[in-house]
Write an enzyme that holds these catalytic residues in place. Structure first.
Site, short mmCIF file in Angstrom:
data_model
loop_
_atom_site.label_atom_id
_atom_site.label_comp_id
_atom_site.label_asym_id
_atom_site.label_seq_id
_atom_site.Cartn_x
_atom_site.Cartn_y
_atom_site.Cartn_z
N GLY A 13 0.83 -1.21 0.00
CA GLY A 13 0.00 0.00 0.00
C GLY A 13 0.86 1.25 0.00
N ILE A 55 -3.60 -11.40 5.98
CA ILE A 55 -3.36 -11.33 7.44
C ILE A 55 -4.33 -12.24 8.21
CG2 ILE A 55 -2.28 -9.05 7.56
CD1 ILE A 55 -5.07 -7.94 8.35
N TYR A 154 -15.11 1.92 8.46
CA TYR A 154 -13.66 2.08 8.61
C TYR A 154 -13.33 2.88 9.89
CZ TYR A 154 -9.06 4.07 7.32
OH TYR A 154 -7.75 4.50 7.29
C1 AKB Z 1 -9.53 7.28 3.71
O1 AKB Z 1 -9.88 8.22 3.00
O2 AKB Z 1 -10.21 6.28 3.95
C2 AKB Z 1 -8.19 7.37 4.37
C3 AKB Z 1 -8.32 7.83 5.79
C4 AKB Z 1 -9.08 9.05 6.08
O3 AKB Z 1 -7.81 7.21 6.68
N1 AKB Z 1 -7.34 8.26 3.67
#
Ligand code: AKB
Length: 340
Positions: A13, A55, A154
């Site tokens: 990455g 992973i 996320y």
């Molecule tokens: C994303 O856009 O998902 C990443 C972050 C904000 O961690 N760049």
């Protein structure tokens, strides 16, 4: 005996590639690089071994750990914010179960090595969640404990993994007889949007910033997926790598937290487009907001307060906006796409 190595997950990455380069430039020649995608060839030579694998594959780890002792983990592998919204359960598996597996492996390694194992973790501005634009504008730079109400999978994953890291570092096996064993030294950085001159991100929501510059350098029109007035904090990739390495090296007694904001400049998409156009006057950048992705960036703060990192371990970025563009991005991106 097993060879002692530094493990980098997510090695192919953006952060992984830059970290391999920086660590090997510093003479670290025992990098074990792991990614589901192949690491680009020139970087492979800088590593002890490069493994294409997942992973979540525990038999792969069993094999690797019969050969190597890992004294430091840089756990970078993750599905970023936009991609994670399309497959939230898969993102949870990679981002959370993957991290939990690695924390368990780090405990194992600490027991074998008889010393605490460092576990470096890139977290994100995505852990924050501003309720609306008026609050976002009024609040300005957020501190680590404020506004942690993420609206993305996320962001939830990163926030929870920070807490898992703190748990493993300070409370794991807290009911065992004898003094609390402290196996892991967990250190996390909350990065803002990162901009690299050499690589393009995939699957993130801050991607519009690097994309508009790389597209301009290639004479490609760019339709920016957020409004012109969208403001977020940013950091040049060399500073992100500097932060990771400096935090890894910081003496434990100086750290008052497991989690640190780091940032450099806060700019709107319109301001970034204007900067890009001053370097590439023919750049064709238009704004066509995608309402779903817009909602995500609107929930992220305009800036992060990195005072804790500055006080505890002397953090300061080398690249402000001007240096980022004039000394890092523009010359390197021009060279990459052969523009004179
Ligand atoms: C994303 O856009 O998902 C990443 C972050 C904000 O961690 N760049």
């Amino acid at each position: 005996m097993r060879k002692e190595v530094v493990l980098i997950t997510g090695a192919a990455g953006e952060i992984g590639q830059a970290l391999i380069t920086a660590l090997s430039d510093k003479g670290v020649n025992n990098i074990l690089a792991l990614d589901v995608k192949p690491v680009p060839r020139p970087l492979r030579e800088r590593c002890e071994q490069v493994v294409v694998g997942d992973i979540l594959d525990s038999s792969l780890f069993d094999r690797l750990l019969s050969e190597y002792a890992i004294s430091c983990f840089y756990h970078l592998a993750a599905l970023l914010s936009t991609r994670a919204e399309f497959m939230p359960e898969a993102a949870h598996r990679v981002n959370v179960e993957g991290t939990l597996n690695l924390l368990r492996r780090a405990v194992e390694q600490a027991i074998w090595l008889g010393e605490r194992v460092k576990f470096m973790f890139p977290s994100s501005v995505a852990v924050y969640g501003m309720p609306d634009l008026a609050t976002k504008a009024a609040v300005g730079a957020v501190r680590e404990h404020q506004w942690t109400e993420p609206i993305t999978m996320y962001g939830c994953n990163k926030l929870y993994c920070e807490r898992l890291g703190r748990y493993y570092a300070d409370y794991y096996q807290q009911l065992a007889a004898g003094p609390d064993p402290h196996y892991i030294d967990f250190r996390a950085l909350r990065f803002p949007g990162l901009i690299s001159a050499f690589t393009m991100p995939t699957g993130g929501t801050t991607d519009y910033a690097p994309e508009m510059i790389h597209y301009a350098a290639q004479d490609r029109p760019y339709r920016c997926f957020v409004r012109e007035d969208t403001r977020l904090p940013f950091l040049a990739m060399p500073d992100a790598i500097k932060a990771l390495i400096e935090l890894e090296c910081a003496p434990a007694e100086r750290l008052t937290s497991h989690v640190y904001n780091v940032t450099s400049f806060s700019r709107t998409a319109g301001e970034l487009a204007a900067r890009t156009k001053s370097a590439f006057p023919d750049a064709n950048i238009t704004f066509a907001p995608d309402l779903s992705r817009q909602r995500i960036v609107d929930s992220w703060p305009v800036d992060q307060d990195d005072g804790r990192a500055r006080t505890d371990w002397g953090w300061a970025p080398d690249y402000d906006e001007t240096r980022t563009f004039e000394e890092y991005l523009i010359p390197n991106i021009r060279a990459k796409y052969n523009q004179l």
